[in-house]
Design a protein around this motif. Structure first.
Motif, mmCIF file in Angstrom:
data_model
loop_
_atom_site.group_PDB
_atom_site.id
_atom_site.type_symbol
_atom_site.label_atom_id
_atom_site.label_comp_id
_atom_site.label_asym_id
_atom_site.label_seq_id
_atom_site.Cartn_x
_atom_site.Cartn_y
_atom_site.Cartn_z
ATOM 1 N N GLU A 33 88.402 6.423 87.733
ATOM 2 C CA GLU A 33 88.131 7.590 86.875
ATOM 3 C C GLU A 33 86.895 7.355 86.013
ATOM 4 O O GLU A 33 86.051 8.256 85.875
ATOM 5 C CB GLU A 33 89.329 7.886 85.978
ATOM 6 N N LEU A 34 86.783 6.179 85.433
ATOM 7 C CA LEU A 34 85.614 5.872 84.612
ATOM 8 C C LEU A 34 84.333 5.852 85.437
ATOM 9 O O LEU A 34 83.279 6.309 84.986
ATOM 10 C CB LEU A 34 85.811 4.527 83.905
ATOM 11 N N THR A 35 84.410 5.340 86.646
ATOM 12 C CA THR A 35 83.248 5.321 87.531
ATOM 13 C C THR A 35 82.843 6.736 87.917
ATOM 14 O O THR A 35 81.657 7.087 87.884
ATOM 15 C CB THR A 35 83.553 4.482 88.792
ATOM 16 N N ALA A 36 83.813 7.566 88.251
ATOM 17 C CA ALA A 36 83.524 8.965 88.603
ATOM 18 C C ALA A 36 82.922 9.707 87.415
ATOM 19 O O ALA A 36 81.968 10.486 87.570
ATOM 20 C CB ALA A 36 84.793 9.655 89.082
ATOM 21 N N ASP A 48 71.586 9.177 75.714
ATOM 22 C CA ASP A 48 72.098 8.275 74.673
ATOM 23 C C ASP A 48 73.540 8.625 74.311
ATOM 24 O O ASP A 48 74.405 7.749 74.238
ATOM 25 C CB ASP A 48 71.239 8.362 73.412
ATOM 26 N N ASP A 49 73.790 9.905 74.070
ATOM 27 C CA ASP A 49 75.135 10.348 73.706
ATOM 28 C C ASP A 49 76.122 10.105 74.841
ATOM 29 O O ASP A 49 77.273 9.736 74.603
ATOM 30 C CB ASP A 49 75.135 11.830 73.324
ATOM 31 N N VAL A 50 75.667 10.330 76.059
ATOM 32 C CA VAL A 50 76.513 10.133 77.230
ATOM 33 C C VAL A 50 76.933 8.672 77.344
ATOM 34 O O VAL A 50 78.096 8.365 77.574
ATOM 35 C CB VAL A 50 75.776 10.597 78.508
ATOM 36 N N LEU A 51 75.981 7.771 77.164
ATOM 37 C CA LEU A 51 76.282 6.338 77.244
ATOM 38 C C LEU A 51 77.308 5.943 76.180
ATOM 39 O O LEU A 51 78.291 5.261 76.489
ATOM 40 C CB LEU A 51 75.006 5.511 77.088
ATOM 41 N N VAL A 52 77.100 6.377 74.958
ATOM 42 C CA VAL A 52 78.029 6.036 73.873
ATOM 43 C C VAL A 52 79.424 6.596 74.168
ATOM 44 O O VAL A 52 80.433 5.906 74.005
ATOM 45 C CB VAL A 52 77.493 6.543 72.516
ATOM 46 N N SER A 53 79.484 7.831 74.624
ATOM 47 C CA SER A 53 80.769 8.459 74.942
ATOM 48 C C SER A 53 81.490 7.697 76.053
ATOM 49 O O SER A 53 82.689 7.413 75.962
ATOM 50 C CB SER A 53 80.546 9.911 75.351
ATOM 51 N N TRP A 54 80.764 7.339 77.100
ATOM 52 C CA TRP A 54 81.355 6.626 78.227
ATOM 53 C C TRP A 54 81.829 5.239 77.799
ATOM 54 O O TRP A 54 82.923 4.808 78.165
ATOM 55 C CB TRP A 54 80.354 6.526 79.382
ATOM 56 N N LEU A 55 81.020 4.560 77.003
ATOM 57 C CA LEU A 55 81.419 3.232 76.532
ATOM 58 C C LEU A 55 82.668 3.311 75.659
ATOM 59 O O LEU A 55 83.531 2.427 75.734
ATOM 60 C CB LEU A 55 80.271 2.563 75.768
ATOM 61 N N ARG A 56 82.793 4.350 74.857
ATOM 62 C CA ARG A 56 84.014 4.526 74.061
ATOM 63 C C ARG A 56 85.228 4.679 74.971
ATOM 64 O O ARG A 56 86.296 4.135 74.699
ATOM 65 C CB ARG A 56 83.878 5.739 73.152
ATOM 66 N N LEU A 97 73.962 4.369 83.644
ATOM 67 C CA LEU A 97 73.911 5.141 82.394
ATOM 68 C C LEU A 97 73.029 4.439 81.363
ATOM 69 O O LEU A 97 72.247 5.094 80.653
ATOM 70 C CB LEU A 97 75.315 5.345 81.832
ATOM 71 N N LEU A 98 73.144 3.125 81.264
ATOM 72 C CA LEU A 98 72.334 2.369 80.320
ATOM 73 C C LEU A 98 70.847 2.475 80.653
ATOM 74 O O LEU A 98 70.016 2.725 79.767
ATOM 75 C CB LEU A 98 72.762 0.899 80.310
ATOM 76 N N THR A 99 70.502 2.307 81.911
ATOM 77 C CA THR A 99 69.106 2.392 82.342
ATOM 78 C C THR A 99 68.514 3.755 82.014
ATOM 79 O O THR A 99 67.393 3.865 81.531
ATOM 80 C CB THR A 99 69.002 2.099 83.852
ATOM 81 N N ARG A 100 69.293 4.799 82.260
ATOM 82 C CA ARG A 100 68.842 6.158 81.964
ATOM 83 C C ARG A 100 68.633 6.340 80.457
ATOM 84 O O ARG A 100 67.644 6.947 80.017
ATOM 85 C CB ARG A 100 69.835 7.162 82.495
ATOM 86 N N ALA A 101 69.545 5.821 79.641
ATOM 87 C CA ALA A 101 69.419 5.944 78.188
ATOM 88 C C ALA A 101 68.206 5.140 77.683
ATOM 89 O O ALA A 101 67.509 5.588 76.774
ATOM 90 C CB ALA A 101 70.699 5.466 77.501
ATOM 91 N N GLN A 102 67.944 3.994 78.295
ATOM 92 C CA GLN A 102 66.811 3.188 77.889
ATOM 93 C C GLN A 102 65.483 3.871 78.205
ATOM 94 O O GLN A 102 64.521 3.740 77.473
ATOM 95 C CB GLN A 102 66.847 1.827 78.574
#
Length: 103
Positions: A33-36, A48-56, A97-102
């Motif tokens: 589910e997390l991968t999807a 940036d927001d997406v990465l933080v949300s996913w990491l949470r 996600l991290l690469t995209r946020a960076q």
């Protein structure tokens, strides 16, 4: 654990010969589910927001299983571990996600 599940220890070991096999069975659906979700979020407008949300979400999920993070880290290095594929797939999704946020 077998007692809480209402089965004998022999039954538990027949189905899950290693601790990693049991963890994989418990965690795989959540990892999937997390991968999807990470794949869906790759095109969201705010990386940036997406990465933080996913990491949470990842922290919340893994926080429900004491000691799972250490098992995940070990499994990423051990290609023979039953958890290896699930952990590597999850890490790869987070890396995108991290690469995209960076960027």
């Amino acid at each position: 654990m077998a007692r809480r599940a209402g089965v004998g220890i022999g039954t538990l070991y027949r189905h899950f010969p290693t601790r990693e096999a049991l963890l994989d069975a418990l965690l795989r659906a959540g990892f999937d589910e997390l991968t999807a979700k990470a794949r869906e979020l790759e095109t969201a407008s705010s990386p940036d927001d997406v990465l933080v949300s996913w990491l949470r979400d990842v922290v919340t999920f893994t926080g429900n299983y004491q000691g799972v993070v250490a098992a995940m880290i070990a499994a990423m290095e051990d290609t023979e571990s039953a958890l290896h594929a699930s952990c590597v797939t999850l890490r790869t999704a987070g890396t995108r996600l991290l690469t995209r946020a960076q960027a």
